[in-house]
Design a protein around this motif. Structure first.
Motif, short mmCIF file in Angstrom:
data_model
loop_
_atom_site.label_atom_id
_atom_site.label_comp_id
_atom_site.label_asym_id
_atom_site.label_seq_id
_atom_site.Cartn_x
_atom_site.Cartn_y
_atom_site.Cartn_z
N LYS A 4 1.49 10.12 -0.17
CA LYS A 4 1.84 9.23 0.93
C LYS A 4 2.78 9.88 1.93
O LYS A 4 2.91 9.42 3.04
N LYS A 5 3.47 10.97 1.50
CA LYS A 5 4.41 11.67 2.37
C LYS A 5 4.21 13.17 2.23
O LYS A 5 4.42 13.72 1.14
N ILE A 6 3.83 13.81 3.33
CA ILE A 6 3.58 15.24 3.33
C ILE A 6 4.62 15.92 4.21
O ILE A 6 4.76 15.59 5.39
N LEU A 7 5.35 16.87 3.63
CA LEU A 7 6.36 17.64 4.35
C LEU A 7 5.75 18.99 4.75
O LEU A 7 5.31 19.75 3.88
N ILE A 8 5.74 19.26 6.05
CA ILE A 8 5.18 20.52 6.56
C ILE A 8 6.34 21.41 6.97
O ILE A 8 7.14 21.07 7.84
N ALA A 9 6.44 22.58 6.31
CA ALA A 9 7.50 23.55 6.60
C ALA A 9 6.99 24.55 7.62
O ALA A 9 5.94 25.16 7.42
N ILE A 10 7.74 24.69 8.73
CA ILE A 10 7.30 25.59 9.80
C ILE A 10 8.44 26.52 10.22
O ILE A 10 9.60 26.30 9.91
N ASP A 11 8.04 27.55 10.95
CA ASP A 11 8.96 28.40 11.70
C ASP A 11 8.24 28.75 12.99
O ASP A 11 7.29 28.05 13.37
N SER A 12 8.61 29.81 13.66
CA SER A 12 8.00 30.14 14.95
C SER A 12 6.80 31.07 14.82
O SER A 12 6.29 31.56 15.83
N SER A 13 6.30 31.30 13.63
CA SER A 13 5.22 32.26 13.42
C SER A 13 3.84 31.62 13.54
O SER A 13 3.69 30.40 13.43
N SER A 14 2.84 32.46 13.73
CA SER A 14 1.45 31.98 13.77
C SER A 14 1.03 31.46 12.40
O SER A 14 0.15 30.62 12.29
N TYR A 15 1.66 31.94 11.34
CA TYR A 15 1.34 31.49 9.99
C TYR A 15 1.72 30.01 9.83
O TYR A 15 1.04 29.26 9.15
N SER A 16 2.78 29.61 10.49
CA SER A 16 3.20 28.22 10.45
C SER A 16 2.22 27.33 11.18
O SER A 16 2.00 26.18 10.80
N MET A 17 1.63 27.84 12.25
CA MET A 17 0.64 27.06 12.98
C MET A 17 -0.54 26.72 12.06
O MET A 17 -1.03 25.59 12.07
N LYS A 18 -0.96 27.67 11.27
CA LYS A 18 -2.05 27.42 10.32
C LYS A 18 -1.65 26.37 9.29
O LYS A 18 -2.43 25.48 8.95
N ALA A 19 -0.43 26.46 8.82
CA ALA A 19 0.06 25.47 7.86
C ALA A 19 0.14 24.09 8.50
O ALA A 19 -0.24 23.09 7.89
N ALA A 20 0.62 24.04 9.74
CA ALA A 20 0.72 22.75 10.43
C ALA A 20 -0.66 22.14 10.62
O ALA A 20 -0.84 20.94 10.38
N LYS A 21 -1.64 22.94 11.00
CA LYS A 21 -3.00 22.43 11.16
C LYS A 21 -3.50 21.84 9.85
O LYS A 21 -4.07 20.74 9.82
N ALA A 22 -3.30 22.57 8.76
CA ALA A 22 -3.75 22.09 7.44
C ALA A 22 -3.00 20.82 7.04
O ALA A 22 -3.60 19.86 6.55
N GLY A 23 -1.69 20.81 7.26
CA GLY A 23 -0.88 19.65 6.88
C GLY A 23 -1.22 18.41 7.67
O GLY A 23 -1.35 17.32 7.11
#
Length: 146
Positions: A4-23
């Motif tokens: 019910k609650k998904i925490l997306i961890a990001i930074d300024s990298s392109s790798y984070s963009m991929k994680a954000a898209k998936a999340g």
């Protein structure tokens, strides 16, 4: 287990963009609330009296980078409901775990730089640390994810 609650961890990298898209995609599919965390890592603070960069200015720059990055991600992925924003100061490995517990996250989503060999040994792996210490599932988006 319900997510019910998904925490997306990001930074300024392109790798984070991929994680954000998936999340964000997973949150859409599960109709889950989203939290997005960008840890203001004081270890990256640059203080240089010769250049006129003070501790306060450096802190402000790091916090602005965090807010701007979160803002960019939220503009790209609007329309999914309320997103909780977290910008704690500290070490990413500690703060991601702490915020996940405090917020009551059911899952952490993050990217990885995909380092291997000596690079991973020298720099460590944040994703690996989170996987080993989290008490909830961790989804890691690979660096070569399309």
């Amino acid at each position: 287990m319900e997510y019910k609650k998904i925490l997306i961890a990001i930074d300024s990298s392109s790798y984070s963009m991929k994680a954000a898209k998936a999340g964000f995609a997973l949150a859409h599919q599960l109709n889950a609330a989203v939290g997005i965390i960008y840890v203001v890592n004081r270890a990256k603070e640059i203080v240089n009296a010769d250049l006129g960069i003070t501790t306060g200015e450096s802190e402000t720059l790091l916090l602005n980078e965090a807010e701007n990055t979160i803002g960019q991600y939220l503009r790209l992925y609007d329309g999914i409901g309320q997103v909780e924003k977290f910008t704690p100061e500290g070490l990413p490995e500690d703060e991601i775990i702490n915020i996940a517990e405090q917020w009551g996250a059911d899952m952490i989503v993050m990217g990885t730089h995909g380092r291997s060999g000596i690079g991973r040994i020298l720099t460590g792996s944040l994703a690996e640390y989170i996987i080993r210490h989290a008490t909830i599932p961790v989804l890691v988006a690979p660096p070569r994810m399309e």
